[in-house]
Design a protein around this motif. Structure first.
Motif, PDB file in Angstrom:
ATOM      1  N   UNK A 475       0.830  -1.206   0.000  1.00 26.54           N
ATOM      2  CA  UNK A 475       0.000   0.000   0.000  1.00 26.54           C
ATOM      3  C   UNK A 475       0.866   1.257   0.000  1.00 26.54           C
ATOM      4  N   UNK A 476       1.955   1.248   0.765  1.00 24.73           N
ATOM      5  CA  UNK A 476       2.843   2.414   0.823  1.00 24.73           C
ATOM      6  C   UNK A 476       3.528   2.635  -0.537  1.00 24.73           C
ATOM      7  N   UNK A 477       3.927   1.516  -1.153  1.00 18.35           N
ATOM      8  CA  UNK A 477       4.587   1.643  -2.463  1.00 18.35           C
ATOM      9  C   UNK A 477       3.633   2.215  -3.497  1.00 18.35           C
ATOM     10  N   UNK A 478       2.341   1.759  -3.470  1.00 15.89           N
ATOM     11  CA  UNK A 478       1.351   2.279  -4.413  1.00 15.89           C
ATOM     12  C   UNK A 478       1.138   3.772  -4.206  1.00 15.89           C
ATOM     13  N   UNK A 479       1.037   4.170  -2.943  1.00 10.51           N
ATOM     14  CA  UNK A 479       0.817   5.585  -2.650  1.00 10.51           C
ATOM     15  C   UNK A 479       2.005   6.428  -3.111  1.00 10.51           C
ATOM     16  N   UNK A 480       3.237   5.898  -2.886  1.00 11.07           N
ATOM     17  CA  UNK A 480       4.426   6.649  -3.296  1.00 11.07           C
ATOM     18  C   UNK A 480       4.484   6.792  -4.815  1.00 11.07           C
ATOM     19  N   UNK A 481       4.125   5.710  -5.506  1.00 11.72           N
ATOM     20  CA  UNK A 481       4.133   5.771  -6.974  1.00 11.72           C
ATOM     21  C   UNK A 481       3.079   6.734  -7.500  1.00 11.72           C
ATOM     22  N   UNK A 482       1.904   6.772  -6.848  1.00 13.32           N
ATOM     23  CA  UNK A 482       0.871   7.709  -7.289  1.00 13.32           C
ATOM     24  C   UNK A 482       1.338   9.142  -7.114  1.00 13.32           C
ATOM     25  N   UNK A 483       2.022   9.391  -5.994  1.00  9.47           N
ATOM     26  CA  UNK A 483       2.545  10.748  -5.756  1.00  9.47           C
ATOM     27  C   UNK A 483       3.590  11.114  -6.804  1.00  9.47           C
ATOM     28  N   UNK A 484       4.486  10.143  -7.077  1.00  8.39           N
ATOM     29  CA  UNK A 484       5.536  10.400  -8.069  1.00  8.39           C
ATOM     30  C   UNK A 484       4.924  10.650  -9.452  1.00  8.39           C
ATOM     31  N   UNK A 485       3.890   9.850  -9.782  1.00  5.69           N
ATOM     32  CA  UNK A 485       3.236  10.045 -11.081  1.00  5.69           C
ATOM     33  C   UNK A 485       2.609  11.420 -11.174  1.00  5.69           C
ATOM     34  N   UNK A 486       1.925  11.876 -10.098  1.00 10.43           N
ATOM     35  CA  UNK A 486       1.278  13.191 -10.133  1.00 10.43           C
ATOM     36  C   UNK A 486       2.310  14.305 -10.267  1.00 10.43           C
ATOM     37  N   UNK A 487       3.437  14.145  -9.541  1.00 12.79           N
ATOM     38  CA  UNK A 487       4.489  15.165  -9.636  1.00 12.79           C
ATOM     39  C   UNK A 487       5.026  15.266 -11.070  1.00 12.79           C
TER      40      UNK A 487
END
Length: 888
Positions: A475-487
């Protein structure tokens, strides 16, 4: 066969072009409408002439506006070098072949038909076979599929040389039917002949001939008897006529003598009358002589001559003529002088008019130049304003760089950096998105296992499993990837805005460059216009000055003309004096002419008097002769009157009448007998002709029987020959069908490796069927456009291979020519076409020529020919662009 060189002059869109063609794959490249296909059409036209033009005419190959076209083609064939030259020239509204020459290793062939026949013999194919085998023209890729079954049979059979066997079979069939027709006619003729023979034999012609000859001999004897009696009557008639004719001759002579006597009396009286007339004319001539002598004496007194001597008169007339001739020469000289002065005066006046006209023209031109100068000065002012406007616009565009992150001139490099940076971020976002998707899938699977009470990693029951906490890491990895994608998305959006601003700066640079070029052009035009204004001012001033000079010269010419006219008037006074003196000479000449006429009249009258005296004496002698002849005629009249015997004449008339009556009767009888004799002769001739005809009919019957037996044997032979050609054609077609089917499948498999088609089937009638991997049969028309095009190209290439392998070593095949083969192909099918071309080269096709604008085909070529068209002249040009690397 390989094309070596083609040269064009005024052929379609080409003015003057030359192209060398090497072995291997050559691609002719260029935009649509540039004239690529015209190069191939020129080669085809060189080989086959007008037969290569389809529905077009020779006029269509000549460049618009030109009078003739010329095509040269050099090629090698079966180890020999050949060269064709064709030249077509317009003649009125039609074009004709002016030159057609084929140079071969064995000599020269001249003439369009002879060259076309020689080319067809060399290649073993005419123009139709050439386009069905070696030359795939633009838009005809699907020609074999679209053709009807019978047309497809004819095309392929002709290419495989099977059409000749069918032609021979049809000839044998026609011969068999012809023999059968002749046999039928012969049987009918024999039947009619038998009927005619039987009919003539039933007439018993020999007996009939004997009867007719007996009757004719009797008639001939009667004719001879009556002819003897007729001859005796004709002799008596001739004697009677001779007596009567003699009597008539004497009577006619008596009448003639009496008429001659009367004519002589009248002639004597008439001649005496003519002598009286001559006597009167003689008196008149004497009176005319005396009158002329008196008139001559009067004219002689008015002259200075001593006597009326003709020689003296002529001498004095000659002297007066000489005086008059001298005065006439003086007069002519003065007139010439007057005419010269008047001409000079007229010339001076005309030159004055011309000078004044030139002066007016120069003043008028100077006025026009003044108006042009005003217009040009206004144009100069407008262009100066235009330059100022362009400077303002350039300054405005350059102002866009005041707040820009780069200086003017660096916008393109800046734009490239931003686009590269944006592409990198997009690639990074794509990787993050892919990783995010995989992580989400794993998270969903783990949560499903967890809900089922199992370990999200190993699938075992949760109790006692050490891996339950790993789901939180996902779950943490998914959230981090979503943040990176948005950035990354935000950075990309910011770069999109920067790219837009950079594109605007690039556009501003381009606009400034275009404006500066326009400013340079306007400044150049401004300079030219200012130069023109200065030149026109100078020319205007020169014209005004020249006009004044011409006007002054015209005044001088008019003054000189007036002086010449005054001198001519003075000379006219001299002419009046000379004319007066010539009048006096003419009066003296008239008196002398009258005197000479009177002297001549006296001489003529004396000659006439002598002539009339001679005529009167001649007529007197003539009448004396006539009186002697009149006495002789009167004596002959008395002799003829005594010689006439009236009793003998009456007896001759009676004998003549009796003989004429008998001859009339015997002639009628003889006519009947002769008619019967001739009739019998005709009947005998008819019977003899019938006997001869009967013999001829019997001989003809024997001849026809022999001919019927020979034709029956010939009918059997032609029937066997027809069956042999049919069987041989079927056998050869089956062999070729099997070989062609194998080659089509090899070629199609090469193009469609691992695709959805299993095989192609070709039956004995050249019907084509495509089978899918699942066994379903398809008609070629059911394929897609690209597949159908590749299918047809495969079939064409297979036919080319079959012909090449079948006749290799005796007549090599022409180049394989493909004109725009990619029209119906997408990018994937183009790659398959490249493989097909490469396979044909590997199979030994020495020269392949492709016309295309497709870049993939260009990249696969050994040689590339670039075709371009000049938009101004509308003329095309060719150039070898580069030597490409081989396909592998």
């Amino acid at each position: 066969m390989k094309f070596e060189r083609v040269r064009l002059r005024n052929f379609k869109c080409y003015g003057d072009a030359e192209l060398r063609l090497d072995p291997g794959v050559t691609v002719i490249h260029g935009v649509n409408g540039s004239g690529k296909s015209s190069l191939l059409e020129a080669c085809f036209f060189a080989l086959y002439g007008s037969k290569a033009l389809d529905d077009r005419t020779l006029e269509d190959v000549i460049t618009n506006g030109e009078e003739e076209t010329e095509v040269e083609l050099d090629f090698t064939h079966d180890g020999g070098s050949y060269s064709i030259e064709r030249r077509v020239r317009l003649s009125g509204d039609r074009a004709q072949t002016a030159t057609c020459v084929l140079e071969t290793p064995d000599g020269t062939v001249e003439g369009a038909r002879a060259v076309r026949s020689e080319v067809a013999s060399l290649l073993r194919m005419d123009n139709e076979a050439f386009v069905n085998c070696a030359y795939v023209r633009q838009g005809e890729v699907n020609k074999l599929i679209h053709a009807s079954p019978s047309d497809r049979q004819d095309m392929i059979d002709d290419l495989l040389q099977l059409g000749k066997l069918e032609e021979y079979r049809e000839r044998a069939s026609e011969a068999r039917l012809g023999v059968d027709d002749v046999l039928g006619e012969l049987r009918g003729e024999l039947s009619g002949l038998e009927e005619r023979i039987e009919s003539k034999e039933a007439k018993d012609l020999p007996a009939r001939l004997n009867e007719l000859e007996t009757e004719r001999n009797e008639v001939v004897a009667d004719v001879e008897r009556f002819e003897d009696q007729q001859a005796q009557a004709e002799e008596s008639l001739a004697d009677a006529k001779e007596v009567l004719a003699e009597h008539e001759e004497k009577r006619a002579e008596l009448e003639t003598v009496e008429a001659d006597i009367e004519d002589l009396r009248e002639a004597i009286a008439e001649t005496e009358g003519e002598r009286d007339d001559l006597k009167e004319r003689l008196a008149e001539e004497r009176e005319r002589r005396e009158a002329a002598r008196e008139e001559g004496d009067e004219f002689l007194a008015e002259t200075d001559l001593a006597e009326a001597d003709p020689a003296g008169i002529d001498d004095r007339l000659a002297e007066l003529d000489a005086d008059d001739e001298a005065l006439r020469d003086d007069l002519e000289s003065i007139r010439v002088e007057i005419n010269d002065r008047e001409n000079e005066a007229e010339t001076l006046r005309e030159r004055a008019d011309e000078l004044e006209g030139e002066a007016d023209e120069k003043r008028e031109r100077a006025g026009e130049l003044a108006a042009e100068i005003e217009e040009a000065e206004a144009a100069v002012a407008d262009r100066r304003e235009k330059v100022a406007e362009i400077d303002d616009e350039i300054e405005t565009k350059r102002a866009a760089f005041d707040d820009a992150p780069v200086a003017f001139g660096e916008a393109e490099a800046h734009l490239a950096e931003l686009e590269a940076e944006r592409d990198e971020l997009r690639d990074e976002r794509q990787e993050v998105t892919a990783t995010l998707s995989a992580k989400r899938d794993r998270l969903d699977e783990a949560e499903s296992l967890l809900d089922e009470g199992k370990c999200p990693e190993c699938g075992q029951p949760v109790e006692g499993s050490p891996h339950v906490e790993s789901i939180d890491d996902l779950r943490e990895a998914v959230a981090a990837l979503e943040t990176e994608r948005d950035d990354l998305q935000e950075e990309i959006a910011a770069l999109d805005e920067a790219v837009e601003r950079a594109e605007a700066l690039v556009e501003a640079e381009a606009t400034v460059e275009r404006l500066e070029e326009n400013r340079s052009n306007v400044e150049q035009l401004l300079s030219e216009k200012e130069t023109q204004v200065a030149e026109k001012r100078e020319l205007r001033d020169d014209l005004r000055e020249e006009a004044d000079e011409l006007a002054a010269e015209a005044d001088g010419k008019r003054e000189a003309a007036a002086a010449k006219a005054e001198a001519a008037d003075e000379k006219r006074e001299e002419i009046a004096e000379i004319n007066k003196r010539r009048g006096e000479i003419r009066e003296r000449e008239d008196r002398l002419e009258s005197l000479r006429a009177a002297v001549e009249t006296v001489a003529d009258a004396e000659d006439a008097i002598a002539d009339l005296r001679g005529k009167r004496e001649s007529k007197a002698e003539l009448n004396d002769e006539r009186r002697e002849r009149l006495a002789e005629k009167r004596e002959r009249k008395r002799e003829l009157a005594d010689a006439v015997d009236e009793e003998r004449v009456e007896a001759a008339r009676a004998e003549k009448e009796r003989a004429e009556n008998y001859l009339a009767d015997v002639e009628e009888k003889l006519s009947e007998l002769r008619e019967r004799r001739d009739e019998l002769g005709s009947q005998i001739g008819g019977v003899e002709n019938e006997l001869d005809e009967l013999d001829e009919l019997r001989e003809k019957r024997e001849s026809l029987e022999e001919r019927r037996e020979r034709l029956a044997s010939l009918y059997d032979e032609t029937e066997r020959l027809q069956e042999m050609y049919g069987d041989l054609r079927a056998e050869l077609r089956q062999r070729n069908v099997e070989t062609l089917e194998r080659m089509v499948n090899e070629t199609f498999d090469l193009v469609y490796q691992n695709d959805s088609y299993a095989r192609i089937e070709l039956d004995g009638e050249y019907e084509l069927t495509v089978y899918q991997k699942d066994g379903e049969a398809l008609e070629p028309e059911q394929l897609s456009g690209g597949e159908r095009a590749l299918f047809n190209l495969s079939l064409r290439c297979a036919i080319y291979r079959l012909l090449s392998e079948g006749i290799e070593g005796t007549a090599p095949m022409p180049p394989l020519i493909l004109d725009e083969p990619t029209v119906f192909l997408d990018s994937g099918h183009v790659s398959q076409l490249v493989e097909l071309i490469e396979s044909m080269r590997d199979l030994g096709v020495e020269q392949i020529i492709v016309v295309s604008h497709d870049d993939e085909l260009v990249g696969a070529a050994d040689d590339v020919v670039r075709v371009e068209k000049d938009a101004t002249s509308n003329r095309s040009s060719v150039a070898r662009e580069r030597r490409a690397l081989p396909l592998d």
